[in-house]
Design a protein around this motif. Structure first.
Motif, short mmCIF file in Angstrom:
data_model
loop_
_atom_site.label_atom_id
_atom_site.label_comp_id
_atom_site.label_asym_id
_atom_site.label_seq_id
_atom_site.Cartn_x
_atom_site.Cartn_y
_atom_site.Cartn_z
N GLU A 249 -9.11 -1.18 14.51
CA GLU A 249 -9.54 -1.97 15.67
C GLU A 249 -8.31 -2.97 15.88
O GLU A 249 -7.72 -3.16 16.97
CB GLU A 249 -10.85 -2.46 15.65
N HIS A 250 -8.18 -3.85 14.79
CA HIS A 250 -7.35 -4.78 15.28
C HIS A 250 -5.70 -4.63 14.73
O HIS A 250 -4.80 -5.15 15.45
CB HIS A 250 -7.73 -6.24 14.18
N GLU A 251 -5.53 -3.16 14.23
CA GLU A 251 -4.14 -2.90 13.81
C GLU A 251 -3.26 -4.22 13.56
O GLU A 251 -2.28 -4.30 13.89
CB GLU A 251 -3.71 -2.48 15.28
N ILE A 252 -3.81 -4.58 12.56
CA ILE A 252 -3.05 -5.60 11.80
C ILE A 252 -2.72 -5.19 10.15
O ILE A 252 -2.21 -6.17 9.50
CB ILE A 252 -3.67 -7.21 11.93
N ALA A 253 -3.32 -4.30 9.97
CA ALA A 253 -3.14 -3.49 8.51
C ALA A 253 -2.97 -2.03 8.54
O ALA A 253 -3.06 -1.51 9.57
CB ALA A 253 -4.33 -3.98 7.66
N GLU A 254 -2.45 -1.83 7.42
CA GLU A 254 -2.33 -0.29 7.13
C GLU A 254 -2.74 -0.12 5.66
O GLU A 254 -3.04 -0.72 4.92
CB GLU A 254 -0.90 0.47 7.38
N LEU A 255 -3.10 1.57 5.42
CA LEU A 255 -3.34 1.87 4.13
C LEU A 255 -2.40 1.56 3.12
O LEU A 255 -1.25 1.43 3.35
CB LEU A 255 -3.74 3.12 4.31
N THR A 256 -2.75 0.92 1.97
CA THR A 256 -1.90 0.65 1.06
C THR A 256 -0.85 1.77 0.55
O THR A 256 -1.38 2.85 0.21
CB THR A 256 -2.81 0.07 -0.23
N PRO A 257 0.29 1.58 0.46
CA PRO A 257 1.23 2.62 0.11
C PRO A 257 0.93 2.93 -1.60
O PRO A 257 0.72 2.08 -2.25
CB PRO A 257 2.69 2.02 0.07
N GLY A 258 0.86 4.13 -1.90
CA GLY A 258 0.21 4.42 -3.20
C GLY A 258 -1.06 4.41 -3.41
O GLY A 258 -1.46 4.82 -4.74
N GLY A 259 -1.93 3.84 -2.30
CA GLY A 259 -3.35 3.90 -2.61
C GLY A 259 -3.75 2.80 -3.17
O GLY A 259 -5.08 2.38 -2.90
N GLN A 260 -3.14 1.82 -4.08
CA GLN A 260 -3.58 0.84 -4.91
C GLN A 260 -2.59 -0.29 -5.05
O GLN A 260 -1.53 0.07 -5.15
CB GLN A 260 -4.39 1.25 -6.01
N PRO A 261 -2.92 -1.58 -5.56
CA PRO A 261 -1.92 -2.74 -5.49
C PRO A 261 -1.08 -2.76 -6.73
O PRO A 261 -0.59 -3.61 -7.15
CB PRO A 261 -2.87 -4.06 -5.31
N HIS A 262 -1.30 -1.52 -7.75
CA HIS A 262 -0.53 -1.49 -8.75
C HIS A 262 0.60 -0.33 -8.84
O HIS A 262 1.20 0.21 -9.63
CB HIS A 262 -1.38 -1.25 -10.19
N ALA A 263 0.65 0.26 -7.65
CA ALA A 263 1.60 1.38 -7.27
C ALA A 263 3.04 0.94 -7.02
O ALA A 263 3.21 -0.08 -6.48
CB ALA A 263 1.06 2.32 -6.25
N GLU A 264 3.89 1.57 -7.60
CA GLU A 264 5.25 1.27 -7.41
C GLU A 264 5.52 1.29 -5.97
O GLU A 264 6.55 0.46 -5.41
CB GLU A 264 6.17 2.56 -8.08
N GLU A 265 5.01 2.33 -5.08
CA GLU A 265 5.44 2.42 -3.46
C GLU A 265 4.63 0.96 -2.97
O GLU A 265 5.58 0.37 -1.98
CB GLU A 265 4.57 3.69 -2.83
N TRP A 266 3.59 0.32 -3.43
CA TRP A 266 3.00 -0.84 -2.68
C TRP A 266 4.21 -1.80 -3.30
O TRP A 266 4.51 -2.89 -2.35
CB TRP A 266 1.87 -1.17 -3.27
N TYR A 267 4.51 -2.13 -4.61
CA TYR A 267 5.51 -3.13 -4.91
C TYR A 267 6.69 -3.21 -4.11
O TYR A 267 7.09 -4.12 -3.68
CB TYR A 267 5.81 -3.00 -6.43
N ALA A 268 7.36 -1.89 -3.86
CA ALA A 268 8.59 -1.89 -2.91
C ALA A 268 8.27 -2.40 -1.62
O ALA A 268 8.97 -3.07 -0.85
CB ALA A 268 9.08 -0.52 -3.01
N PHE A 269 7.11 -2.01 -1.03
CA PHE A 269 6.78 -2.15 0.19
C PHE A 269 6.61 -3.86 0.53
O PHE A 269 7.15 -4.37 1.34
CB PHE A 269 5.39 -1.52 0.77
N MET A 270 5.92 -4.28 -0.31
CA MET A 270 5.50 -5.93 -0.37
C MET A 270 6.86 -6.52 -0.61
O MET A 270 7.36 -7.75 -0.07
CB MET A 270 4.52 -6.23 -1.40
#
Length: 443
Positions: A249-270
């Motif tokens: 609705e607000h379009e200010i977030a997306e699904l976390t890369p890798g699905g969770q905040p301990h994933a390598e994909e999320w670390y790289a994204f952040m």
């Protein structure tokens, strides 16, 4: 003990390790016994089990300090580090059989209910805890308690805070100190998306931490104190809808890369500036320093937004309780040493300086030892504990019941994915299904 409960505990091993903040520090195979601290002739031997190697360093320091301060009553601390699953299974078997257990041991919060069923084979520490309770975050003892007895001595607060990328927020024209409620958070997100190339945050589909934080800070929970599953109560439904709406609705977030905040994909994204914020416990600071080095000097820590002005802005998540078992032949010495190692002011300063954990004893947060320079102040700035002091009376706890692992399994494998990724079910429908699935596993 229910078969489903045991199986779900095994399946959640890796997630619980991350929740505790131990991460990759757990032993991969059983280590030989070693004496930590001084090996003094005629010292009384105490045995200690843990599943986190870095806890050995902490207890080595405690044993050394004990022997320096108690030369007439020295101890020889014989410590063993095991893999998470092996240690907890061995401990449960030893306590149930009445032999082979250690004097002192760590128990991770997700396994703690296992050791409180029936008559706990652990020794209460009330005589040491109650005189000091006013100096501690009380909720961190309550998760390791039963019938008014305090068994587990906490290792950290695990206070949930909001990590903001101030560089992005400043570019967006957002004053982070003006974000007081979750409605304010949405409005800030709209500015971030309009004025920068970043999103406000990401929403996890394989980790229920954010959902649990947000419901608990409001006083809701996954299960009631009596074990009733309350997953689909009105507030929990609204919370899951809020997370859904951040994306769609607000379009200010997306699904976390890798699905969770301990994933390598999320670390790289952040690390590349993909999102401006994330809510996680204080122990998550180490994830930033270890895996997101490019954000040093950009990240700051602030209280979580509240659901309404004046409501709670934090919750304690994760943890390890250290206990004295009823198999010790040195009851008084073991309890006195554990209190020395986990409850004293110096011990809580060491939780920060040795382990980098937020001490559950709040009266050391402004001490010289805690305020001294280290890598966390270099990374996040020097106001880390100013934030903790601001929210110390707002750190809610949650119920850790025998059904807790089953509930998290259902959320992490089905509910969050169905609502947030597949959008195949409404929050109300999906949470109701989750409750029914957990209740069925209890029968």
């Amino acid at each position: 003990m229910k078969k489903a409960f045991i199986l779900s505990l095994f399946g959640l091993m890796a997630m619980f390790l991350m929740a505790c903040g131990g991460g990759g520090d757990s032993a991969s195979e059983a280590d030989a016994s070693e004496v930590v601290g001084d090996d003094i002739e005629d010292a009384t031997e105490l045995t200690y089990w843990t599943f986190v190697e870095m806890h050995m360093e902490f207890f080595q320091d405690a044993a050394k300090r004990w022997n320096e301060e108690n030369p007439d009553n020295p101890i020889k601390l014989v410590a063993e580090t095991y893999p998470y699953d092996q240690m907890h299974n061995n401990l449960l078997l030893a306590l149930q059989s009445g032999q082979g257990g250690p004097d002192i041991t760590d128990i991770e919060i997700g396994r703690f209910p296992n050791f409180l069923e029936g008559q706990p084979q652990l020794l209460p520490m009330n005589e040491y805890v109650e005189p000091e309770m006013d100096n501690f975050i009380k909720s961190r003892f309550e998760v390791y308690s039963k019938d008014g007895n305090y068994y587990g001595m906490p290792t950290h607060v695990g206070a949930t805070v909001m990590y903001y990328n101030k560089e992005i927020m400043d570019e967006a024209g957002v004053d982070i100190d003006s974000i007081n409620t979750w409605d304010d958070y949405v409005e800030a997100g709209k500015q971030v998306v309009a004025n920068t190339d970043a999103l406000l945050t990401t929403v996890h589909t394989g980790d229920a931490t954010t959902f649990q934080q947000m419901i608990t800070q409001h006083g809701s929970d996954l299960a009631g104190e009596n074990g009733d599953i309350i997953l689909d109560n009105d507030h929990n439904v609204r919370t899951l809808q809020y997370l859904h709406d951040l994306i769609y609705e607000h379009e200010i977030a997306e699904l976390t890369p890798g699905g969770q905040p301990h994933a390598e994909e999320w670390y790289a994204f952040m690390n590349e500036g993909g999102a401006a914020s994330i809510s996680m416990p204080m122990w998550y600071m180490g994830r930033f320093t270890d895996y997101m080095p490019d954000l040093e000097g950009k990240m700051v820590i602030r209280p979580m937004p509240a659901w309404e002005e004046g409501a709670g802005r934090s919750v304690g998540i994760g943890g390890t309780g250290t206990v004295v078992t009823n198999q010790t032949e040195e009851e008084e010495l073991a309890k006195e040493f554990l209190a020395f190692a986990k409850l004293s002011k110096e011990a809580n300063e060491k939780l920060w300086t040795v382990l980098g954990f937020d001490p559950p004893r709040w009266d050391v947060w402004e001490s010289e030892a805690v305020q001294g320079d280290n890598k966390f102040y270099d990374y996040f700035g020097d106001d880390i504990f100013d934030t903790l002091l601001e929210i110390r009376d707002e750190i809610n706890g949650f119920n850790v019941t025998p059904e807790y692992p089953d509930i998290l399994t259902e959320l992490n494998t089905n509910t969050l994915n169905n609502v947030l990724r597949q959008q195949s079910e409404s929050p109300e429908e999906s949470l109701k299904k989750a409750r029914e699935a957990v209740e069925a596993s209890m029968n």
